[in-house]
Motif scaffolding. Sequence first.
Motif, PDB file in Angstrom:
ATOM      1  N   ARG A  45      -2.811  -6.650  10.226  1.00  0.00           N
ATOM      2  CA  ARG A  45      -2.815  -7.029   8.814  1.00  0.00           C
ATOM      3  C   ARG A  45      -1.547  -7.757   8.421  1.00  0.00           C
ATOM      4  O   ARG A  45      -0.501  -7.603   9.068  1.00  0.00           O
TER       5      ARG A  45
ATOM      6  N   SER B  66     -12.438   5.091  15.132  1.00  0.00           N
ATOM      7  CA  SER B  66     -11.076   5.073  14.630  1.00  0.00           C
ATOM      8  C   SER B  66     -10.480   6.436  14.949  1.00  0.00           C
ATOM      9  O   SER B  66     -10.762   7.411  14.271  1.00  0.00           O
TER      10      SER B  66
ATOM     11  N   ARG C 190       3.389  12.000  15.897  1.00  0.00           N
ATOM     12  CA  ARG C 190       2.003  11.519  15.846  1.00  0.00           C
ATOM     13  C   ARG C 190       1.334  11.651  17.209  1.00  0.00           C
ATOM     14  O   ARG C 190       1.937  11.306  18.222  1.00  0.00           O
TER      15      ARG C 190
ATOM     16  N   SER D 285       1.858   4.658   8.483  1.00  0.00           N
ATOM     17  CA  SER D 285       2.511   5.121   7.266  1.00  0.00           C
ATOM     18  C   SER D 285       3.731   5.964   7.662  1.00  0.00           C
ATOM     19  O   SER D 285       3.699   6.672   8.670  1.00  0.00           O
TER      20      SER D 285
ATOM     21  N   GLU E 266      -3.708   3.412   1.513  1.00  0.00           N
ATOM     22  CA  GLU E 266      -3.570   2.483   2.622  1.00  0.00           C
ATOM     23  C   GLU E 266      -4.631   1.369   2.614  1.00  0.00           C
ATOM     24  O   GLU E 266      -5.596   1.420   1.857  1.00  0.00           O
ATOM     25  N   SER E 267      -4.427   0.449   3.547  1.00  0.00           N
ATOM     26  CA  SER E 267      -5.343  -0.685   3.674  1.00  0.00           C
ATOM     27  C   SER E 267      -6.729  -0.223   4.119  1.00  0.00           C
ATOM     28  O   SER E 267      -6.892   0.842   4.718  1.00  0.00           O
TER      29      SER E 267
ATOM     30  N   GLY F 198      -7.928   7.983  14.480  1.00  0.00           N
ATOM     31  CA  GLY F 198      -7.179   8.714  13.458  1.00  0.00           C
ATOM     32  C   GLY F 198      -8.049   9.645  12.640  1.00  0.00           C
ATOM     33  O   GLY F 198      -7.556  10.545  11.975  1.00  0.00           O
TER      34      GLY F 198
ATOM     35  N   THR G 224       0.834  -1.211   0.000  1.00  0.00           N
ATOM     36  CA  THR G 224       0.000   0.000   0.000  1.00  0.00           C
ATOM     37  C   THR G 224       0.864   1.255   0.000  1.00  0.00           C
ATOM     38  O   THR G 224       0.940   1.972  -0.996  1.00  0.00           O
TER      39      THR G 224
ATOM     40  N   ASN H  48      -3.819   8.045  18.582  1.00  0.00           N
ATOM     41  CA  ASN H  48      -4.116   7.449  17.283  1.00  0.00           C
ATOM     42  C   ASN H  48      -3.411   6.092  17.193  1.00  0.00           C
ATOM     43  O   ASN H  48      -2.196   6.038  17.088  1.00  0.00           O
TER      44      ASN H  48
ATOM     45  N   ARG I 261     -12.093   2.805   7.514  1.00  0.00           N
ATOM     46  CA  ARG I 261     -11.319   3.569   6.530  1.00  0.00           C
ATOM     47  C   ARG I 261     -11.376   2.797   5.219  1.00  0.00           C
ATOM     48  O   ARG I 261     -10.978   1.642   5.169  1.00  0.00           O
TER      49      ARG I 261
ATOM     50  N   HIS J  35       1.507  -5.449  12.091  1.00  0.00           N
ATOM     51  CA  HIS J  35       1.769  -6.223  10.874  1.00  0.00           C
ATOM     52  C   HIS J  35       2.386  -7.569  11.229  1.00  0.00           C
ATOM     53  O   HIS J  35       3.338  -7.627  12.007  1.00  0.00           O
TER      54      HIS J  35
ATOM     55  N   THR K 230      -9.101  -2.939  21.462  1.00  0.00           N
ATOM     56  CA  THR K 230      -8.975  -3.625  20.171  1.00  0.00           C
ATOM     57  C   THR K 230      -7.635  -3.321  19.515  1.00  0.00           C
ATOM     58  O   THR K 230      -6.950  -2.368  19.890  1.00  0.00           O
TER      59      THR K 230
END
Length: 369
Positions: A134, A246, A71, A156, A193-194, A248, A48, A75, A208, A80, A130
């Motif tokens: 991915r 979410s 950041r 990212s 992105e995913s 973000g 991505t 968020n 998203r 991964h 949660t």
Amino acid sequence: MKHQKQTKHWVIHGTGDNCVDKLIRHPHIHEAAKYIRQGEVVSFPTETVYGLGANALSDEATKGIFEAKGRPSDNPLIVHISSVDQLSRVVDNVDDRARTLMNAFWPGPLTIVLEKSEQVCSLVTADLSTVGVRMPDHPVARALIEVAGLPLAAPSANRSGKPSPTSAGHVLHDLDGRIAGVIDGGETGVGVESTVLDITQDIPVILRPGGVTQRELTEVIGQVNVDPALSMSTTEHVSHDFKPISPGMKYKHYAPEGELWVVDNRNGTSKMRAYIKQNITEFKREGSRVGVLTTDDGEQDYTEADLVISLGSREDLHTVARRIYDGLRQMDAAHVDLIFCEGFSTDGIGAAIMNRLLKAAGGRVHDVR
Ligand code: TXA
Ligand code: MG
């Protein structure tokens, strides 16, 4: 300066032809994995965008991600993994629906939000119960995770608020001197992105839109809803009291330096282009530098603009998705004051493109009647 580091630039050529098995012996992967195990932050390509990875099981290591990016700590980050065996370190229960999604879309651009396990550190999930997980479809990403032997938390690899990076050059532009290194595997394929899908609820919700479309998800697991907050303009999200599912979603995202305006295409491409041309004339008269993001068929239309970038064919939204962040970054490099970006259909991957553009524009949209 606190952040000044020697950022390594490891180039791995022809990653497309390389399989994970071959890459796990690559010296660059081993060096990068060593940094990860030492608690450092390393950027790597995924299918991505480029990610900024650190050990997801260590608060200290993940803190480095937030610092490097600037950041906000509320968020959460996506974790991964390189094989389903690693899932047990991240989540306690994987139900049938989650398995079905993993079988259908992993490795690939789908992040699944599940109840987290104790091992995932609280910084990664911003104290939520949660975690988003991915398995990326990129041999470099998977080899790095495999050799590090750890699940990697990775957002990212851009400075917070900036367009996401689709090349190692973008990563270095934003983070050189702030991270241990970047593995350069060339340009990323999907470009946005995913898809983030929350399956902790009865009916899964897209938080998203991204590389996997709503239709593809529905074909596999039936009804999938879209978070109602996605249809609101971004300006409505800016309040700090607002606590979306979410987190973000409330921040400024993907934004170029120049003032970006998205021009809607609902009443036809020629009307949209006439409108943009008229605006270019007016803003040029006031002395502004103006850029346009268009498609191949519109490239010749904007002779008055200072910079015109085509994102590919209007019929091929996958190419548009692949080029969109680079287009925004090129506008910054050319120091334009104003950017007009043509609108796209929200079908398929178009939903992700328009979501990113509207956020990048902070909700600035021209309706063309
Ligand atoms: O394609 C991608 O997903 C890329 C590559 C590097 O894998 N990563 C990425 O990460 O886009 P980031 O941090 O830029 O975006 C993660 C998004 C944010 O909107 C965040 O709020 C959401 O996923 N997210 C993460 N964990 C979540 C959770 N537990 N619940 C809800 N949303 C979550
Ligand atoms: Mg991001």
